[in-house]
Design an enzyme around this catalytic site. Structure first.
Site, mmCIF file in Angstrom:
data_model
loop_
_atom_site.group_PDB
_atom_site.id
_atom_site.type_symbol
_atom_site.label_atom_id
_atom_site.label_comp_id
_atom_site.label_asym_id
_atom_site.label_seq_id
_atom_site.Cartn_x
_atom_site.Cartn_y
_atom_site.Cartn_z
ATOM 1 N N CYS A 68 57.983 10.533 67.083
ATOM 2 C CA CYS A 68 58.566 10.479 68.418
ATOM 3 C C CYS A 68 57.672 9.874 69.487
ATOM 4 O O CYS A 68 58.156 9.162 70.368
ATOM 5 C CB CYS A 68 59.042 11.869 68.840
ATOM 6 S SG CYS A 68 58.264 13.256 68.046
ATOM 7 N N TYR A 205 69.623 8.421 62.909
ATOM 8 C CA TYR A 205 69.036 8.107 64.209
ATOM 9 C C TYR A 205 67.785 7.242 64.104
ATOM 10 O O TYR A 205 67.529 6.398 64.983
ATOM 11 C CB TYR A 205 68.773 9.385 65.003
ATOM 12 C CG TYR A 205 67.594 10.210 64.564
ATOM 13 C CD1 TYR A 205 66.340 10.023 65.129
ATOM 14 C CD2 TYR A 205 67.725 11.197 63.587
ATOM 15 C CE1 TYR A 205 65.253 10.780 64.742
ATOM 16 C CE2 TYR A 205 66.647 11.951 63.190
ATOM 17 C CZ TYR A 205 65.409 11.735 63.771
ATOM 18 O OH TYR A 205 64.329 12.489 63.372
#
Length: 486
Positions: A68, A205
């Site tokens: 992330c 995703y």
């Protein structure tokens, strides 16, 4: 307030001690130096316990090093590239044009990650967590608790946390000839240059995010998905809209498709990829030449290579460690948090679960556990997605069609009022009758990633549609739509 007293201090007054069998005994042994493991170990030492954390790679785990954090840096980079297209519509003349140097952002990104690694190490030292570098494995011995081996060192504790995360998978060459010529999301962050032509495989995703980044930065990008839409596990509105945005952005989308084979030219390093697409019983093949980068984003597996069978830790059919709501495995004193247990694979979830576990084990809060419902999630697609709670389909399946009412909005955000380039904002509230409690909130559009946190609090608290409506709208913003829907 109750505070756990360190077992080793009770007998020796030292944080750790070397036993006759050369096994170091501590109160808390954490395997995995990612977000969940570090958070749990640091929180535990606040209660006066001794803790050892074992990690074989750089501190911070997937999120900090190949997840992330660097992904968000690249998302921000891609957003700059997209907004450049709008500058002329806002009156800015870029003159001779704009060039992009991948190496600049890579160097800055890597330096940032290295600083974060150092910060994690410093914070562990400050918390008096003893960090051991190496690969942990259970030996199958007990003294009286399971013994973990790291090189020539052995450790044991009455409470052992497994927080080893997961890793991206790649097909074997037996499954898809030449598959090994591709990379995973880990390899994306090792790229030294922007590929001129990229094929991304996957509909989740990670695939959507990486394809969006590469496309925005100028790589000719192709996304290969098995079905008709991306993000099929999300609400149908999100899945439909993100698929539309993918194609509108210029990404070539191969639906109902899979990679059949990959051939790499040993001289140029470029690949020729054959993609088979099957619709209505008819299969057609597309040959994509001169591909510089193939990214597999087809799923992840848990990191459980530590001889768990020697202690009898139970795994499910996908290899995830099975835990109860308190993060306990079937073996007394062995716990697991984060991606390795297969639920809600998100960094903040691992952190929250790890901290709650520390409070339960060492702070006397014996009934404390993480509620895995209504977890807010953001996808850094282009534009970004924010979602929390049940999808419309899930809500209807759980409560019945007649108990669910939805509110929807689709509009062009004000940012695009003067731009030639357009993206949409799509929003949906899923409400449970008769009170119209908001049990699902889904949106995609500029700013939706930052909007979600506040609305997530409202959903978590059980807010109703009427309570949403009672909040005065902030104008002009996209978020006002969520409190004005009819």
């Amino acid at each position: 307030m109750f505070r756990f007293r360190s077992i080793s201090r009770l007998f020796s007054g030292e944080i750790t001690r070397r036993m006759a069998s050369s096994v170091t005994k501590v109160d808390y042994l954490v395997i995995g130096g990612g977000s969940g493991g570090i958070a749990s170990a640091r929180r535990a030492t606040e209660f006066g316990v001794s803790a050892v954390l074992i990690e074989h790679g750089p501190l911070g785990g997937t999120c900090v090093n190949v997840g992330c954090v660097p992904k968000k840096v690249m998302f921000n980079t891609a957003m700059h590239a997209e907004m450049i297209h709008d500058h002329k519509d806002y009156g800015f003349n870029l003159g001779g044009g704009v060039t992009f140097d991948w190496s600049v952002i890579k160097q800055k990104r890597d330096a940032y990650i290295k600083r974060l690694n150092g910060i994690y190490a410093t914070n562990l030292d400050k918390a008096k967590v003893n960090t051991v570098h190496g690969h942990a494995r259970f030996t199958g011995e007990s003294d009286p608790h399971p013994i973990v081996e790291v090189g020539d060192k052995k450790f044991t504790a009455p409470h052992i946390l497994i927080a080893t995360g997961g890793y991206p998978v790649i097909p074997s060459n037996d499954e898809i000839p030449g598959a090994s010529h591709g990379i995973t999301s880990d390899g994306f962050f090792e790229l030294e240059d922007l590929p001129k032509k990229t094929v991304v495989v996957g509909a989740g995703y990670i695939a959507v995010e990486l394809a969006g980044i590469l496309n925005a930065l100028g790589s000719e990008t192709r996304l290969v998905i098995r079905r008709h839409q991306a993000l099929r596990a999300f609400d149908s509105m999100i899945s439909e809209n993100v698929t539309h945005e993918i194609t509108s952005s210029g990404i070539t989308l191969d639906r109902f498709s899979h990679v059949k084979k990959v051939v790499k030219d040993s001289t140029t390093g470029k690949m020729t990829i054959t993609i088979d697409s099957t619709q209505d019983g008819t299969t057609t093949s597309t040959v994509v030449e001169n591909v510089e980068c193939l990214i597999w984003a087809i799923g992840r597996k848990p990191n459980t290579d530590m001889n768990l069978d020697k202690v009898g830790v139970k795994l499910d059919n996908r290899g995830n460690i099975v835990v109860d709501k308190f993060q306990n495995t079937n073996i007394e004193g062995v716990h697991a948090v984060g991606d390795v247990q297969g639920k809600a694979l998100l960094t903040p979830v691992a952190i929250a679960a790890g901290r709650r576990l520390a409070h339960r084990l060492f702070d006397g809060k014996t009934d404390l556990f993480l509620d895995y419902t209504n977890i807010p999630t953001v996808v850094f697609s282009h534009p970004p997605i924010g979602t929390i709670g049940y999808t419309e389909a899930e809500a209807k399946k759980l409560h019945g069609d007649d108990k669910i009412k939805t509110y929807k909005a689709m509009f062009t955000p004000m940012y695009h009022a003067v731009t030639e380039r357009k993206t949409k904002v799509a929003m949906k509230l899923v409400c449970l009758l008769p009170t119209e409690q908001v049990i699902g909130l889904h949106m995609q559009g500029l700013g939706c990633d930052e909007m979600l946190q506040g609305f997530g609090v409202a959903v978590k608290m059980g807010a109703t549609k009427a309570q949403f409506d009672e909040c005065i709208a902030i104008h002009p913003t996209s978020s006002e739509e969520l409190v004005t829907m009819r």
